[in-house]
Design an enzyme around this catalytic site. Structure first.
Site, PDB file in Angstrom:
ATOM      1  N   ARG A   1      -2.954  -0.496  -2.116  1.00 28.43           N
ATOM      2  CA  ARG A   1      -2.328  -1.585  -1.369  1.00 28.43           C
ATOM      3  C   ARG A   1      -1.691  -2.567  -2.351  1.00 28.43           C
ATOM      4  O   ARG A   1      -2.239  -2.833  -3.417  1.00 28.43           O
ATOM      5  CB  ARG A   1      -3.356  -2.335  -0.506  1.00 28.43           C
ATOM      6  CG  ARG A   1      -3.822  -1.556   0.720  1.00 28.43           C
ATOM      7  CD  ARG A   1      -2.743  -1.464   1.798  1.00 28.43           C
ATOM      8  NE  ARG A   1      -3.206  -0.743   2.976  1.00 28.43           N
ATOM      9  CZ  ARG A   1      -2.916   0.533   3.266  1.00 28.43           C
ATOM     10  NH1 ARG A   1      -2.161   1.236   2.445  1.00 28.43           N
ATOM     11  NH2 ARG A   1      -3.360   1.091   4.373  1.00 28.43           N
TER      12      ARG A   1
ATOM     13  N   HIS B   1       6.355   2.956   0.684  1.00 34.95           N
ATOM     14  CA  HIS B   1       5.079   3.245   1.365  1.00 34.95           C
ATOM     15  C   HIS B   1       5.153   4.574   2.140  1.00 34.95           C
ATOM     16  O   HIS B   1       4.937   4.623   3.353  1.00 34.95           O
ATOM     17  CB  HIS B   1       4.703   2.094   2.326  1.00 34.95           C
ATOM     18  CG  HIS B   1       3.243   2.050   2.630  1.00 34.95           C
ATOM     19  ND1 HIS B   1       2.540   0.879   2.804  1.00 34.95           N
ATOM     20  CD2 HIS B   1       2.333   3.043   2.815  1.00 34.95           C
ATOM     21  CE1 HIS B   1       1.277   1.153   3.074  1.00 34.95           C
ATOM     22  NE2 HIS B   1       1.127   2.468   3.099  1.00 34.95           N
TER      23      HIS B   1
HETATM   24  P1  NDP Z   1     -12.057   5.897   1.304  1.00 35.32           P
HETATM   25  O1  NDP Z   1     -12.737   4.755   1.989  1.00 35.32           O
HETATM   26  O2  NDP Z   1     -12.406   7.285   1.705  1.00 35.32           O
HETATM   27  O3  NDP Z   1     -12.267   5.771  -0.277  1.00 35.32           O
HETATM   28  C1  NDP Z   1     -12.181   4.555  -0.934  1.00 35.32           C
HETATM   29  C2  NDP Z   1     -12.634   4.760  -2.366  1.00 35.32           C
HETATM   30  O4  NDP Z   1     -12.494   3.519  -3.061  1.00 35.32           O
HETATM   31  C3  NDP Z   1     -14.116   5.153  -2.447  1.00 35.32           C
HETATM   32  O5  NDP Z   1     -14.326   6.047  -3.501  1.00 35.32           O
HETATM   33  C4  NDP Z   1     -14.784   3.818  -2.746  1.00 35.32           C
HETATM   34  O6  NDP Z   1     -16.015   3.930  -3.426  1.00 35.32           O
HETATM   35  C5  NDP Z   1     -13.753   3.171  -3.636  1.00 35.32           C
HETATM   36  N1  NDP Z   1     -13.929   1.730  -3.647  1.00 35.32           N
HETATM   37  C6  NDP Z   1     -13.795   0.858  -2.635  1.00 35.32           C
HETATM   38  N2  NDP Z   1     -14.077  -0.390  -3.035  1.00 35.32           N
HETATM   39  C7  NDP Z   1     -14.401  -0.297  -4.334  1.00 35.32           C
HETATM   40  C8  NDP Z   1     -14.806  -1.236  -5.294  1.00 35.32           C
HETATM   41  N3  NDP Z   1     -14.924  -2.533  -5.010  1.00 35.32           N
HETATM   42  N4  NDP Z   1     -15.084  -0.787  -6.531  1.00 35.32           N
HETATM   43  C9  NDP Z   1     -14.974   0.521  -6.837  1.00 35.32           C
HETATM   44  N5  NDP Z   1     -14.581   1.469  -5.955  1.00 35.32           N
HETATM   45  C10 NDP Z   1     -14.312   1.065  -4.718  1.00 35.32           C
HETATM   46  O7  NDP Z   1     -10.496   5.637   1.488  1.00 35.32           O
HETATM   47  P2  NDP Z   1      -9.298   6.707   1.462  1.00 35.32           P
HETATM   48  O8  NDP Z   1      -9.451   7.546   0.261  1.00 35.32           O
HETATM   49  O9  NDP Z   1      -9.163   7.332   2.778  1.00 35.32           O
HETATM   50  O10 NDP Z   1      -8.061   5.716   1.282  1.00 35.32           O
HETATM   51  C11 NDP Z   1      -8.037   4.786   0.227  1.00 35.32           C
HETATM   52  C12 NDP Z   1      -6.917   3.791   0.435  1.00 35.32           C
HETATM   53  O11 NDP Z   1      -5.665   4.403   0.167  1.00 35.32           O
HETATM   54  C13 NDP Z   1      -6.768   3.256   1.857  1.00 35.32           C
HETATM   55  O12 NDP Z   1      -7.699   2.245   2.133  1.00 35.32           O
HETATM   56  C14 NDP Z   1      -5.359   2.748   1.834  1.00 35.32           C
HETATM   57  O13 NDP Z   1      -5.348   1.413   1.358  1.00 35.32           O
HETATM   58  C15 NDP Z   1      -4.669   3.647   0.816  1.00 35.32           C
HETATM   59  N6  NDP Z   1      -3.733   4.578   1.458  1.00 35.32           N
HETATM   60  C16 NDP Z   1      -2.403   4.482   1.120  1.00 35.32           C
HETATM   61  C17 NDP Z   1      -1.487   5.341   1.683  1.00 35.32           C
HETATM   62  C18 NDP Z   1      -0.068   5.284   1.307  1.00 35.32           C
HETATM   63  O14 NDP Z   1       0.775   5.918   1.952  1.00 35.32           O
HETATM   64  N7  NDP Z   1       0.294   4.567   0.252  1.00 35.32           N
HETATM   65  C19 NDP Z   1      -1.886   6.360   2.668  1.00 35.32           C
HETATM   66  C20 NDP Z   1      -3.299   6.382   2.936  1.00 35.32           C
HETATM   67  C21 NDP Z   1      -4.179   5.513   2.350  1.00 35.32           C
HETATM   68  P3  NDP Z   1     -17.275   4.664  -2.706  1.00 35.32           P
HETATM   69  O15 NDP Z   1     -16.906   6.130  -2.673  1.00 35.32           O
HETATM   70  O16 NDP Z   1     -18.391   4.392  -3.626  1.00 35.32           O
HETATM   71  O17 NDP Z   1     -17.395   4.051  -1.352  1.00 35.32           O
END
Ligand code: NDP
Length: 312
Positions: A227, A275
């Protein structure tokens, strides 16, 4: 005749007809309505991307909400989400694959010096830059969730030295996994190419700032598909202009659409994507949307429930 199942839709206007067409064969009777239509007050479920503040709370019969995206920040951040409602998001394997394609494309652009060769071509200049070895190139994938884990795994097939970062401890074959604050710093310091696919939460907002760019290797490239608000944009431009970072490829921005006068557009070392790295596709996601609608209407917890306290 099947009784109508009203579902409130609030997202990109033109996509409403695509969603109606994709959901109808799987859930006969489904009728997408806007929040302004009188039927919206009968609806038990809302499907949405970025509802305005107050819209969800104003739908009195609602039992739950489904994000038409894998991210949920556009539903939760800075907005009221009534505590009694269930909340599901998409986890679409096709979106992980799409993101893995986009990241592969952008990582290889840096690894193979694509910009320099294209620029030389405009000058009809037959240049040859030194080759790089993938196994000696460290790619850090920040966020190892539904999408990041697939991206990291895909990059191992190209023989890159792949490391990754998540909140909790992870184990992914071929990937050196870090977590926590120490892990964040370790990734910053060792990445030749840093790819971020983190959700936007209080903990990740502005996480890429001057202090953290300075901790990155000189000459590293920065790729963001998480994001925009995770990046302090003037700090990124400064890190590149000072010659510390090699460049950036960005699919997400603080303000979208990116304003026409934004410095990113014309910056020679910043590549802008609108995006589109992994777009929601009604065709691939409709089955799980129907499953979540069915669960919510029946009072069951949907499979891809969002942890609202955690913010993702
Ligand atoms: P998930 O919730 O499956 O994964 C998020 C990952 O980020 C997890 O590994 C999580 O850790 C990690 N994480 C979250 N907060 C922290 C933190 N504070 N410190 C360290 N690691 C952290 O999300 P998705 O993979 O489905 O999607 C991720 C993001 O990608 C979405 O939220 C969205 O913002 C973005 N996105 C962008 C798109 C685009 O077209 N540009 C399309 C789709 C998504 P843990 O595994 O330990 O929970």
């Amino acid at each position: 005749m099947t009784a109508p199942i009203y579902i409130v839709y609030y997202s990109v206007d033109h996509a409403m007809t695509f969603w109606q067409a994709a959901l109808e064969p799987l859930l006969p009777g489904i009728k997408l309505v806007t929040a302004e239509q009188p039927e919206a007050q009968d609806a038990e479920v809302m499907i949405t991307w970025n509802p305005p503040e107050g819209m969800i709370a104003g739908l009195k019969n609602l039992k739950g909400v489904i994000s038409l995206a894998q991210g949920v920040d556009h539903v939760l951040n800075g907005k009221t989400f009534p505590a009694h409602l269930k909340f599901a998001r998409l986890i679409d394997p096709y979106m992980s694959e799409a993101m893995a394609e986009w990241v592969t494309l952008t990582v290889l652009e840096y690894h193979r010096d694509a910009a320099a060769y294209r620029e030389a071509e405009t000058r009809h200049d037959w240049i040859r830059l030194p080759p790089r070895i993938a196994a000696r190139t460290t790619v850090a994938v920040m966020g190892l969730g539904a999408i990041g884990s697939v991206v990291a795994e895909t990059l191992t097939h190209l023989k890159f030295n792949v490391i990754g970062w998540s909140r909790s401890e992870k184990s992914i074959a071929g990937v050196t996994c870090y977590h926590g604050d120490d892990g964040f710093e370790a990734c910053l310091k060792s990445a030749d190419i840093l790819v971020s696919i983190l959700p936007l939460t209080a903990a990740t907002e502005n996480i890429y700032n001057a202090k953290h760019f300075a901790q990155m290797k000189k000459g590293a490239a920065f790729i963001n598909a998480g994001r925009g608000k995770q990046v302090v944009e003037p700090d990124l431009i400064a890190a590149i202009d000072q010659g510390h970072l090699r460049g950036a490829t960005l699919d997400v921005m603080v303000t979208e659409p990116l304003p026409a006068d934004h410095a990113f557009w014309d910056h020679p070392k910043i590549t802008v994507w609108p995006h589109v790295s992994a777009q929601t596709n009604p065709e691939s996601a409709s089955e799980q949307v129907v499953e979540a609608i069915t669960d919510i209407r029946a009072g069951r917890e949907p499979r891809n429930s969002v942890n609202i306290a955690r913010g993702y």
